[in-house]
Design an enzyme around this catalytic site. Structure first.
Site, PDB file in Angstrom:
ATOM      1  N   LYS A   1       0.989  -1.186  -0.055  1.00  0.00           N
ATOM      2  CA  LYS A   1      -0.066   0.060  -0.091  1.00  0.00           C
ATOM      3  C   LYS A   1       0.871   1.342   0.047  1.00  0.00           C
ATOM      4  O   LYS A   1       1.786   1.501   0.862  1.00  0.00           O
ATOM      5  CB  LYS A   1      -0.978   0.024   1.201  1.00  0.00           C
ATOM      6  CG  LYS A   1      -1.793   1.322   1.143  1.00  0.00           C
ATOM      7  CD  LYS A   1      -2.554   1.234   2.395  1.00  0.00           C
ATOM      8  CE  LYS A   1      -2.814   3.025   2.537  1.00  0.00           C
ATOM      9  NZ  LYS A   1      -3.499   3.228   3.944  1.00  0.00           N
TER      10      LYS A   1
ATOM     11  N   GLY B   1      -8.011   9.122  10.155  1.00  0.00           N
ATOM     12  CA  GLY B   1      -7.908   9.263  11.475  1.00  0.00           C
ATOM     13  C   GLY B   1      -9.030  10.153  12.196  1.00  0.00           C
ATOM     14  O   GLY B   1      -9.336  10.510  13.403  1.00  0.00           O
TER      15      GLY B   1
ATOM     16  N   ALA C   1      -9.709   5.378   4.820  1.00  0.00           N
ATOM     17  CA  ALA C   1      -9.650   6.559   5.728  1.00  0.00           C
ATOM     18  C   ALA C   1     -11.090   7.232   5.691  1.00  0.00           C
ATOM     19  O   ALA C   1     -11.653   7.509   4.990  1.00  0.00           O
ATOM     20  CB  ALA C   1      -8.558   7.599   5.277  1.00  0.00           C
ATOM     21  N   GLY C   2     -11.243   7.801   6.949  1.00  0.00           N
ATOM     22  CA  GLY C   2     -12.476   8.566   7.239  1.00  0.00           C
ATOM     23  C   GLY C   2     -13.552   7.980   7.736  1.00  0.00           C
ATOM     24  O   GLY C   2     -14.494   8.574   8.472  1.00  0.00           O
TER      25      GLY C   2
ATOM     26  N   ASN D   1      -8.772   1.777  10.437  1.00  0.00           N
ATOM     27  CA  ASN D   1      -7.883   1.356  11.594  1.00  0.00           C
ATOM     28  C   ASN D   1      -8.558   1.900  12.706  1.00  0.00           C
ATOM     29  O   ASN D   1      -8.953   1.317  13.686  1.00  0.00           O
ATOM     30  CB  ASN D   1      -6.327   1.775  11.192  1.00  0.00           C
ATOM     31  CG  ASN D   1      -5.528   1.508  12.347  1.00  0.00           C
ATOM     32  OD1 ASN D   1      -4.270   1.243  12.065  1.00  0.00           O
ATOM     33  ND2 ASN D   1      -5.937   1.221  13.654  1.00  0.00           N
ATOM     34  N   THR D   2      -8.642   3.460  12.831  1.00  0.00           N
ATOM     35  CA  THR D   2      -8.814   4.160  13.885  1.00  0.00           C
ATOM     36  C   THR D   2     -10.387   3.815  14.577  1.00  0.00           C
ATOM     37  O   THR D   2     -10.608   3.982  15.547  1.00  0.00           O
ATOM     38  CB  THR D   2      -8.657   5.736  13.663  1.00  0.00           C
ATOM     39  OG1 THR D   2      -7.330   5.894  13.193  1.00  0.00           O
ATOM     40  CG2 THR D   2      -8.875   6.535  15.121  1.00  0.00           C
TER      41      THR D   2
END
EC number: 2.8.1.10
Lengths: 70, 265
Positions: free
Chosen positions: B108, B169, B195-196, B217-218
């Site tokens: 990635k 994040g 993301a987001g 992830n977050t």
């Protein structure tokens, strides 16, 4: 020949015996060569050659592995 | 008999750079309390791919626990990521090391433009994609939610395009559904929102837009109960995918009764 080589490993000064290979250094640090990747003077040192590459005074080494990340 | 219809549905898989996966959820391995919680969350998410970072070994503590002791790269595909790289050169250097550490080409790429927004620097990202593809890598590429940039990445050799839904994040959810849909419509490679996403409904939205998958992830790691949130994300991605395949009803401006009007007493 100098008594010992002065290296930079992951940004820190470190000494090694003349004639040491990269594999000797990695094992000497307590690491498993199968779990890390090594860059020597900004060039990849392929894992298959770690035992054959003899360190030289002033070598700059980066030893990395996988850590958690996003 | 009700369940038999679901069981006869064709298996729904997706393929990137010749590798086929069933789970459409990719999860990160950062920000967890410890490796055990991380591993439990990965298991609950059903993910078959995890992103990992490449960092210096701590030479003063070589016996510290390692990610590979908890999440086995033989069972879960490690996707090395260039998070933290702000130039094409740094990202390429990181991935060359990753290839040496892991022995695989699926990676990635993300090249960041600034720390405040972690928005991708597309000029550097395009440059790095082209070089990596020429060196035999299969780069999945984090990018802006711009259909033109996504096409350019594909032309440079990206094996998947991964537009942000919102800043990394942030948990803001998908800010521009129109551009994500346009990217999906134009792409010949898999599209994954990267993301987001902050909660399960937002993962479902990404899938309902026709994305091939979602990376997060977050949203999991910073949930109060990461393992339960991992399961929620697994279900949301599956639900959103099914809803996309099923084809949603048309929206009407006014009500339409579901019960027959005939036979009213």
């Amino acid at each position: 020949m100098a008594d010992e080589l002065l290296l930079t490993v992951n940004g820190e000064p470190r000494r090694a015996a003349p004639g040491s290979s990269i594999a000797d250094l990695v094992i000497g640090l307590g690491l498993d060569p199968a779990k890390v990747a090594v860059e020597r003077n900004a060039e990849i040192a392929p894992r298959s050659t770690l035992a054959d590459v003899i360190l030289a005074d002033g070598d700059v080494l980066e030893i990395v592995h996988f850590v958690g990340g996003g | 008999m009700i369940d038999s219809a679901a069981e006869t549905l064709a298996p729904d898989t997706w393929t990137v750079a010749g590798r086929t996966f069933t789970s459409r959820l990719i999860v990160g391995t950062g920000k967890y309390k410890d490796f055990a919680q991380n591993a439990a969350a990965v298991a609950a998410s059903g993910a078959e791919i995890v992103t990992v970072a490449v960092r210096r070994v701590n030479v003063s503590d070589p016996k510290a626990p390692m990610l590979t002791d908890f999440i086995d790269p033989k069972n879960i595909t490690y996707l090395p990521n260039t998070a933290g790289c702000f130039t094409a050169d740094d990202a390429i250097r990181t991935l060359r090391l990753a290839r040496e550490a892991g022995g695989w080409d699926l990676v990635k790429l993300e090249v960041l433009g600034e720390a405040r927004t972690l928005y991708p620097d597309m000029r550097e990202t395009l440059k790095a994609t082209e070089i990596l593809a020429k060196e035999g890598f299969a780069p999945m590429v984090y990018c802006v939610d711009d259909p033109i940039a996504a096409k350019q990445l594909e032309e440079c050799g990206a094996v998947a395009v991964m537009p942000l839904g919102a800043p990394i994040g942030s948990g803001l959810g998908i800010q521009n559904k129109v551009t994500i849909r346009l990217i999906v419509e134009g792409a010949k490679v898999p599209v994954l929102v990267d993301a987001g996403v902050g909660t399960a409904s937002e993962a479902a939205v990404a899938m309902e837009l026709g994305c091939d998958g979602v990376l997060m992830n977050t949203a999991i790691a910073e949930a109060r109960d990461p393992i339960r949130m991992a399961r929620a994300m697994k279900l949301a991605v599956a639900a959103g995918r099914d809803a996309y395949l099923a084809g949603r009803m048309q929206i009407r401006r006014y009500a339409d009764p579901s019960s027959p009007l005939a036979g009213l007493i």
